[in-house]
Design an enzyme around this catalytic site. Structure first.
Site, PDB file in Angstrom:
ATOM      1  N   LYS A 146       0.813  -1.440   0.161  1.00 23.42           N
ATOM      2  CA  LYS A 146       0.258   0.313  -0.422  1.00 23.42           C
ATOM      3  C   LYS A 146       0.906   0.835  -0.014  1.00 23.42           C
ATOM      4  CE  LYS A 146      -4.194   1.818   1.880  1.00 23.42           C
ATOM      5  NZ  LYS A 146      -5.493   2.175   2.129  1.00 23.42           N
TER       6      LYS A 146
ATOM      7  N   ASN B  34      -8.268  -0.313  -5.290  1.00 20.44           N
ATOM      8  CA  ASN B  34     -10.160  -0.137  -5.078  1.00 20.44           C
ATOM      9  C   ASN B  34     -10.629  -1.289  -6.084  1.00 20.44           C
ATOM     10  OD1 ASN B  34     -10.511   1.823  -4.590  1.00 20.44           O
ATOM     11  ND2 ASN B  34     -10.964   3.364  -6.125  1.00 20.44           N
TER      12      ASN B  34
HETATM   13  N1  NAD Z   1      -9.080   4.921   5.059  1.00 18.44           N
HETATM   14  C1  NAD Z   1      -8.837   4.130   3.868  1.00 18.44           C
HETATM   15  O1  NAD Z   1      -8.514   3.808   3.575  1.00 18.44           O
HETATM   16  C2  NAD Z   1     -10.444   2.360   4.340  1.00 18.44           C
HETATM   17  C3  NAD Z   1      -9.964   1.311   3.804  1.00 18.44           C
HETATM   18  C4  NAD Z   1     -10.025   0.408   3.866  1.00 18.44           C
HETATM   19  C5  NAD Z   1     -11.401   0.551   4.837  1.00 18.44           C
HETATM   20  N2  NAD Z   1     -12.142   1.899   5.391  1.00 18.44           N
HETATM   21  C6  NAD Z   1     -12.751   1.835   5.907  1.00 18.44           C
HETATM   22  O2  NAD Z   1     -12.471   1.347   7.488  1.00 18.44           O
HETATM   23  C7  NAD Z   1     -14.091   0.715   8.038  1.00 18.44           C
HETATM   24  C8  NAD Z   1     -14.234  -0.678   8.068  1.00 18.44           C
HETATM   25  O3  NAD Z   1     -12.875  -0.923   9.417  1.00 18.44           O
HETATM   26  P1  NAD Z   1     -12.864  -2.518  10.399  1.00 18.44           P
HETATM   27  O4  NAD Z   1     -13.556  -3.828   9.153  1.00 18.44           O
HETATM   28  O5  NAD Z   1     -11.761  -2.299  11.193  1.00 18.44           O
HETATM   29  O6  NAD Z   1     -14.079  -1.618  10.833  1.00 18.44           O
HETATM   30  P2  NAD Z   1     -14.893  -1.640  13.004  1.00 18.44           P
HETATM   31  O7  NAD Z   1     -13.708  -0.344  12.779  1.00 18.44           O
HETATM   32  O8  NAD Z   1     -16.582  -0.735  12.383  1.00 18.44           O
HETATM   33  O9  NAD Z   1     -14.714  -2.845  13.349  1.00 18.44           O
HETATM   34  C9  NAD Z   1     -14.595  -3.577  13.334  1.00 18.44           C
HETATM   35  C10 NAD Z   1     -16.101  -4.322  14.878  1.00 18.44           C
HETATM   36  O10 NAD Z   1     -13.951  -4.916  16.002  1.00 18.44           O
HETATM   37  C11 NAD Z   1     -14.411  -4.111  17.184  1.00 18.44           C
HETATM   38  N3  NAD Z   1     -13.403  -3.954  17.263  1.00 18.44           N
HETATM   39  C12 NAD Z   1     -11.662  -3.348  16.624  1.00 18.44           C
HETATM   40  N4  NAD Z   1     -10.749  -3.774  17.371  1.00 18.44           N
HETATM   41  C13 NAD Z   1     -11.154  -5.515  18.161  1.00 18.44           C
HETATM   42  C14 NAD Z   1     -10.100  -5.820  18.666  1.00 18.44           C
HETATM   43  N5  NAD Z   1      -8.863  -5.856  18.442  1.00 18.44           N
HETATM   44  N6  NAD Z   1     -10.998  -6.727  19.041  1.00 18.44           N
HETATM   45  C15 NAD Z   1     -12.267  -7.195  19.376  1.00 18.44           C
HETATM   46  N7  NAD Z   1     -13.240  -6.294  18.658  1.00 18.44           N
HETATM   47  C16 NAD Z   1     -12.756  -5.215  18.203  1.00 18.44           C
HETATM   48  C17 NAD Z   1     -15.123  -2.316  16.547  1.00 18.44           C
HETATM   49  O11 NAD Z   1     -15.414  -2.235  17.863  1.00 18.44           O
HETATM   50  C18 NAD Z   1     -15.713  -3.552  15.531  1.00 18.44           C
HETATM   51  O12 NAD Z   1     -17.137  -3.517  16.606  1.00 18.44           O
HETATM   52  C19 NAD Z   1     -15.269   0.253   6.703  1.00 18.44           C
HETATM   53  O13 NAD Z   1     -15.607   1.770   7.073  1.00 18.44           O
HETATM   54  C20 NAD Z   1     -14.370   1.304   5.436  1.00 18.44           C
HETATM   55  O14 NAD Z   1     -14.878   2.394   4.511  1.00 18.44           O
HETATM   56  C21 NAD Z   1     -11.298   2.722   4.436  1.00 18.44           C
END
Ligand code: NAD
Ligand code: ZN
Length: 364
Positions: free
Chosen positions: A229, A247
């Site tokens: 990345k 993407n």
């Molecule tokens: N900015 C970017 O370049 C980019 C790239 C990919 C995804 N995203 C965004 O990221 C988001 C998805 O991220 P995600 O999947 O991390 O979701 P999230 O941040 O909602 O986390 C998922 C769940 O895991 C829990 N959690 C976090 N850390 C934990 C841990 N260590 N142990 C247990 N539970 C834990 C959180 O509380 C949540 O309930 C989306 O909004 C997506 O659009 C952004």
């Protein structure tokens, strides 16, 4: 008439380090002390507050550093302007200034929300990413894209705002629910397909290593994904061209995420999107059958996008064509041509895309 020119030729170094190690959260006071900030606001969701935030706060205060917790509800539904406003108000109430820092302590939702708050609050204060999901460690914490959603679309209000540092504690992943682990693995598989046949083969050879969170396999994979990345982002920070390869699977993945009203994880949606994109590439004769079969098997091996989905393909294509990343209503697809290679196409016939999507969603 008078015309005055305001000369603003910017040159600034936005480089930053990504530190990947087990046990980093325990060393947070030393790690954050390097930044020289006066205080740190730890932005968490309800889960990461309990899992990491409270201990981090105690650790920082015990080390004589000022810190506060800023909590928002867990889940994608917190990625909104209303929650962003709440975070900024809380920072104002706590009298945070530009000498202070935000720490995004959580998954991608927190990283995107806190990163945007950091970019907007008082016109910008520095922030540190401390990603705690696999998805955030391999993807969202790196690259500086931060955003919240609008009701009609994902990530519609955002910034390019690079963090001051990324601290990825791979031992934090131990508490991840399996579904969230798989969500992150979808992005790992994405990197392999778009950029690394070597990573693809390693993932094929031993799916169990990552599924059981073998510490060496996780640390190596997080580092490999961040390197891929970082390399892409260095060439194209603002997504003028090369960065669009990231993407892959997201064009339709985001549409599925939206149509399913965020009941599926981001990675699950990306995995459906990858399967559909690979099928489009196969149908166009761009991706050989053998590569397509390995692509399908790899997603199978990691338990991704296996269940049929009851969503209308036409609706998904309509959502995808309104996606801000697509110019003039045409859908831009990143399509694999070989493992580790892709091409960008905006001339995929609607009927072919619909057919590929239908087959992907109905697959049992
Ligand atoms: N900015 C970017 O370049 C980019 C790239 C990919 C995804 N995203 C965004 O990221 C988001 C998805 O991220 P995600 O999947 O991390 O979701 P999230 O941040 O909602 O986390 C998922 C769940 O895991 C829990 N959690 C976090 N850390 C934990 C841990 N260590 N142990 C247990 N539970 C834990 C959180 O509380 C949540 O309930 C989306 O909004 C997506 O659009 C952004
Ligand atoms: Zn993604």
């Amino acid at each position: 008439m008078q015309t005055l020119r305001v000369r603003l030729v910017r040159s600034r170094d936005d480089s930053y380090d990504i530190v990947i190690a087990p046990g980093l959260l325990r060393r947070l006071p030393e790690e954050l002390a390097r930044d020289g900030a006066r205080r740190h606001a730890l932005v968490c969701d309800a889960n990461t507050r309990v899992l990491f935030g409270e201990a981090a706060l105690r650790g920082l205060r015990a080390a004589g550093q000022e810190a506060d917790l800023v909590e928002v509800p867990a889940g994608e539904r917190s990625k909104t302007l209303t929650v962003l406003e709440g975070v900024c108000e809380r920072l104002r109430d706590l009298r945070y200034s530009r000498k202070d820092r935000l720490v995004a302590l959580g998954g991608g939702m927190i990283g995107d929300l806190a990163g945007l708050a950091a970019g907007c609050y008082m016109r910008g204060i520095p922030f540190v990413q401390v990603p705690t999901t696999l998805l955030a460690q391999v993807d969202s914490s790196v690259g500086g894209k931060v955003a919240v959603n609008l009701p009609g679309g994902k990530n519609y209000v955002g910034l390019f705002n690079q963090p001051a540092r990324v601290l990825a504690d791979v031992s934090a992943l131990a508490s991840l629910p399996r579904r969230e682990l798989l969500s992150g693995l979808a992005e790992v598989l994405k990197y392999a397909v778009i950029a690394s046949p070597a990573l693809f083969e390693r993932l094929e050879d031993d799916p169990d290593a990552l599924l059981r969170l073998d510490p060496d396999a996780v640390a190596r994979t997080v580092a490999d994904c961040c390197a891929i990345k970082a390399d892409i982002v260095e060439r194209d920070e603002r997504e003028a061209g090369p960065r669009m390869v990231l993407n892959y699977g997201h064009t339709l993945g985001h549409a599925i995420e939206d149509a399913a009203a965020y009941s599926l994880t981001h990675g699950e949606c990306v995995a459906y999107g990858m399967r559909a994109a690979a099928r489009i590439a196969l149908a166009l004769g761009l991706f050989p059958q053998a590569g397509f079969a390995r692509h399908e098997r790899l997603l199978d091996a990691y338990g991704l996008a296996l269940a049929p989905l009851d969503l209308d393909p036409d609706r998904l294509l309509r959502i995808a064509s309104g996606d801000k990343k697509n110019s003039g209503g045409r859908i831009t697809f990143i399509l694999p041509t070989a493992l580790g290679q892709t091409t960008r196409r905006d001339d995929v016939p609607d009927e072919l895309a619909r057919q590929a999507l239908t087959e992907t969603l109905r697959r049992t």
